[in-house]
Structures are given as structure tokens and as C-alpha cells.
Design a protein around this motif. Sequence first.
Motif, PDB file in Angstrom:
ATOM      1  N   LEU A 124       0.835  -1.199   0.000  1.00  0.00           N
ATOM      2  CA  LEU A 124       0.000   0.000   0.000  1.00  0.00           C
ATOM      3  C   LEU A 124       0.873   1.254   0.000  1.00  0.00           C
ATOM      4  CD1 LEU A 124      -3.035   1.069   0.361  1.00  0.00           C
ATOM      5  CD2 LEU A 124      -2.308   1.505   2.708  1.00  0.00           C
ATOM      6  N   ALA A 125       1.954   1.207   0.768  1.00  0.00           N
ATOM      7  CA  ALA A 125       2.855   2.350   0.830  1.00  0.00           C
ATOM      8  C   ALA A 125       3.499   2.633  -0.530  1.00  0.00           C
ATOM      9  CB  ALA A 125       3.940   2.112   1.884  1.00  0.00           C
ATOM     10  N   GLU A 126       3.732   1.573  -1.310  1.00  0.00           N
ATOM     11  CA  GLU A 126       4.293   1.749  -2.641  1.00  0.00           C
ATOM     12  C   GLU A 126       3.288   2.417  -3.578  1.00  0.00           C
ATOM     13  OE1 GLU A 126       5.351  -2.183  -3.801  1.00  0.00           O
ATOM     14  OE2 GLU A 126       6.861  -2.422  -2.217  1.00  0.00           O
ATOM     15  N   ALA A 127       2.019   2.087  -3.401  1.00  0.00           N
ATOM     16  CA  ALA A 127       0.987   2.632  -4.278  1.00  0.00           C
ATOM     17  C   ALA A 127       0.546   4.024  -3.849  1.00  0.00           C
ATOM     18  CB  ALA A 127      -0.218   1.698  -4.319  1.00  0.00           C
ATOM     19  N   PHE A 128       0.458   4.215  -2.508  1.00  0.00           N
ATOM     20  CA  PHE A 128      -0.041   5.480  -1.970  1.00  0.00           C
ATOM     21  C   PHE A 128       0.881   5.953  -0.848  1.00  0.00           C
ATOM     22  CE2 PHE A 128      -3.654   2.947  -3.453  1.00  0.00           C
ATOM     23  CZ  PHE A 128      -4.199   3.802  -4.399  1.00  0.00           C
ATOM     24  N   PRO A 129       2.026   6.497  -1.193  1.00  0.00           N
ATOM     25  CA  PRO A 129       2.990   6.936  -0.169  1.00  0.00           C
ATOM     26  C   PRO A 129       2.360   7.917   0.814  1.00  0.00           C
ATOM     27  CG  PRO A 129       3.981   6.999  -2.358  1.00  0.00           C
ATOM     28  CD  PRO A 129       2.516   6.746  -2.566  1.00  0.00           C
ATOM     29  N   GLY A 130       2.550   7.646   2.114  1.00  0.00           N
ATOM     30  CA  GLY A 130       2.060   8.534   3.147  1.00  0.00           C
ATOM     31  C   GLY A 130       0.639   8.269   3.610  1.00  0.00           C
ATOM     32  N   TYR A 131      -0.093   7.428   2.885  1.00  0.00           N
ATOM     33  CA  TYR A 131      -1.482   7.150   3.271  1.00  0.00           C
ATOM     34  C   TYR A 131      -1.514   6.173   4.439  1.00  0.00           C
ATOM     35  CZ  TYR A 131      -6.347   5.651   3.056  1.00  0.00           C
ATOM     36  OH  TYR A 131      -7.642   5.357   3.371  1.00  0.00           O
ATOM     37  N   GLU A 132      -2.394   6.413   5.406  1.00  0.00           N
ATOM     38  CA  GLU A 132      -2.562   5.520   6.543  1.00  0.00           C
ATOM     39  C   GLU A 132      -3.900   4.802   6.435  1.00  0.00           C
ATOM     40  OE1 GLU A 132      -1.942   7.285  10.323  1.00  0.00           O
ATOM     41  OE2 GLU A 132      -0.003   8.168   9.791  1.00  0.00           O
ATOM     42  N   ALA A 133      -3.847   3.492   6.292  1.00  0.00           N
ATOM     43  CA  ALA A 133      -5.051   2.688   6.109  1.00  0.00           C
ATOM     44  C   ALA A 133      -5.756   2.440   7.440  1.00  0.00           C
ATOM     45  CB  ALA A 133      -4.694   1.351   5.462  1.00  0.00           C
ATOM     46  N   SER A 147     -13.675  -4.208   2.326  1.00  0.00           N
ATOM     47  CA  SER A 147     -13.136  -2.864   2.193  1.00  0.00           C
ATOM     48  C   SER A 147     -13.926  -1.858   3.016  1.00  0.00           C
ATOM     49  CB  SER A 147     -13.166  -2.437   0.725  1.00  0.00           C
ATOM     50  OG  SER A 147     -12.836  -1.084   0.579  1.00  0.00           O
ATOM     51  N   SER A 148     -13.217  -1.118   3.850  1.00  0.00           N
ATOM     52  CA  SER A 148     -13.811   0.025   4.530  1.00  0.00           C
ATOM     53  C   SER A 148     -13.248   1.322   3.970  1.00  0.00           C
ATOM     54  CB  SER A 148     -13.555  -0.039   6.038  1.00  0.00           C
ATOM     55  OG  SER A 148     -12.156  -0.022   6.301  1.00  0.00           O
ATOM     56  N   SER A 149     -12.228   1.190   3.101  1.00  0.00           N
ATOM     57  CA  SER A 149     -11.603   2.365   2.515  1.00  0.00           C
ATOM     58  C   SER A 149     -10.865   1.969   1.250  1.00  0.00           C
ATOM     59  CB  SER A 149     -10.602   2.972   3.502  1.00  0.00           C
ATOM     60  OG  SER A 149      -9.862   4.005   2.906  1.00  0.00           O
ATOM     61  N   THR A 150     -11.000   2.797   0.182  1.00  0.00           N
ATOM     62  CA  THR A 150     -10.264   2.537  -1.060  1.00  0.00           C
ATOM     63  C   THR A 150      -9.738   3.843  -1.644  1.00  0.00           C
ATOM     64  OG1 THR A 150     -12.341   2.668  -2.301  1.00  0.00           O
ATOM     65  CG2 THR A 150     -11.580   0.484  -1.709  1.00  0.00           C
ATOM     66  N   PRO A 151      -8.538   4.231  -1.335  1.00  0.00           N
ATOM     67  CA  PRO A 151      -7.653   3.571  -0.364  1.00  0.00           C
ATOM     68  C   PRO A 151      -8.061   3.969   1.039  1.00  0.00           C
ATOM     69  CG  PRO A 151      -6.562   5.474  -1.284  1.00  0.00           C
ATOM     70  CD  PRO A 151      -7.883   5.376  -2.000  1.00  0.00           C
TER      71      PRO A 151
END
Length: 226
Positions: free
Chosen positions: A183-192, A222-226
Motif C-alpha cells: 500500500l505504501a508503494e501505491a499510496f505513499p504517506g497514506y494511513e489505512a 473494504s472500509s476504505s479505497t484507499p
Amino acid sequence: MKNIIITGTSRGIGFELAKKFSKAGHNVLALSRNVGPVTNLKLANCHSFSFDITKVSDITKVSEFIEKNWKKVDVLIHNSGLLVNAPFSEIQITDFKRVYEVNVFGVAALTQAVLPFMASEGHVLTISSMGGIQGSMKFPGLSAYSSSKGAVLTLTELLAEEYKETGPSFNALALGAVQTEMLAEAFPGYEAPLTAIEMADYIYDFSLNGNKYYNGKILQVSSSTP
């Protein structure tokens, strides 16, 4: 005690699944190119060897291991994945091929190898992504990854139909955002909102029991995308 094969066990959800199944007393074959993280844990009933899902020789090693040690497989969890994050105008066709070799062709090849050892009550579970769900939110840069995840969802439905008279069952989980390295590779900085451990808990239960209720189904987790 069941015999469980899990791919992509060097990190994230796969790593947590290997620990959870082993600690619950199941036999585990943990497959990843990097076996260090799992072998360092010295888990009981957990076997591992370096495995590249794109290599025919490594697929053969899995068949040989089953024949020699287990004779049968109860659950196969396709968790390994490759992600390339690049604009479509810049991504190379070789990148597309690498992603599909892992996320689609490797899944098909390993399934073919393991099926002869699975009984009717067995379960083949593929971990996919909300990015592969028709009508779901899509994100730029993930053309190869998300389209490959859509492909394995269709493959799941096809195999369930082809084997509906004999088994095993085939299902797929389309995951939303989970806090993993990928996930970090796809969305750097995002917290799931979910951790790898939390998602592993869900997948653990579903892999053991979901085939009692579902076959050929794509479940959105899924509760979040992303």
C-alpha cells in the motif's frame, strides 16, 4: 490440523497468515522469494523454501514437496502480488508482463500444480484488490496492477464453474486499503484503517470456513479505497 499453502509470506498479510496458521497447529508451506522473515521465526509445523511463482522449476518443487510430505492440500491462499506504480504513458510493456506473470499466470500455474492434491472440500482463495472490481474507484498509475487483479477475479469465477461438480471451491477477496508495504508503494504517506494483522485474522477464518457458504464468489472486504 489442515495443510495450508500461502504465497507472498515475506511481509504484510502473508507473513501474518503464516504465523497465525502455524500457531493454531496447522501445517504451513510458506512460499516467498525471501524466506528469511518466516524461517527466522522458527515456527512449528511451518515449512518454507525460496519460491518464485513465475518459475516452472519452483512450481515443480511445490508439487514434489506435497507428494513427499503431505499427500493432500486443504487450503491454497494466493497472496503474492507485484505492483508497478507508473503513469500509463510511461509504463513499459515489460512491466505489464512482469505484473501479469506474478498476479495472473503464476496464480494459474500454481493452482494447476496443487489441484491434483486437493479434495472436494478444499478451498482455493485468491487475494485480489478493490482496484480489480468493476465500477469501483480506480487510481492513476496502477493500470497493470489493477487490471491484473481484475483478471484473477474472472479466473476465480471460471474455475469455480469448471470444478463445481468435483470441488474444490474457489473464492476471492477483493481487499480495500490495508496498512502494508505494498500500500505504501501505491499510496505513499497514506494511513489505512486496517492493519495487516487485522486483515490476516479475517482471511484466516474465511479460508477455513468460507467455502462452506461460498463458491465462485468475489467478496469485497473494504472500509476504505484507499
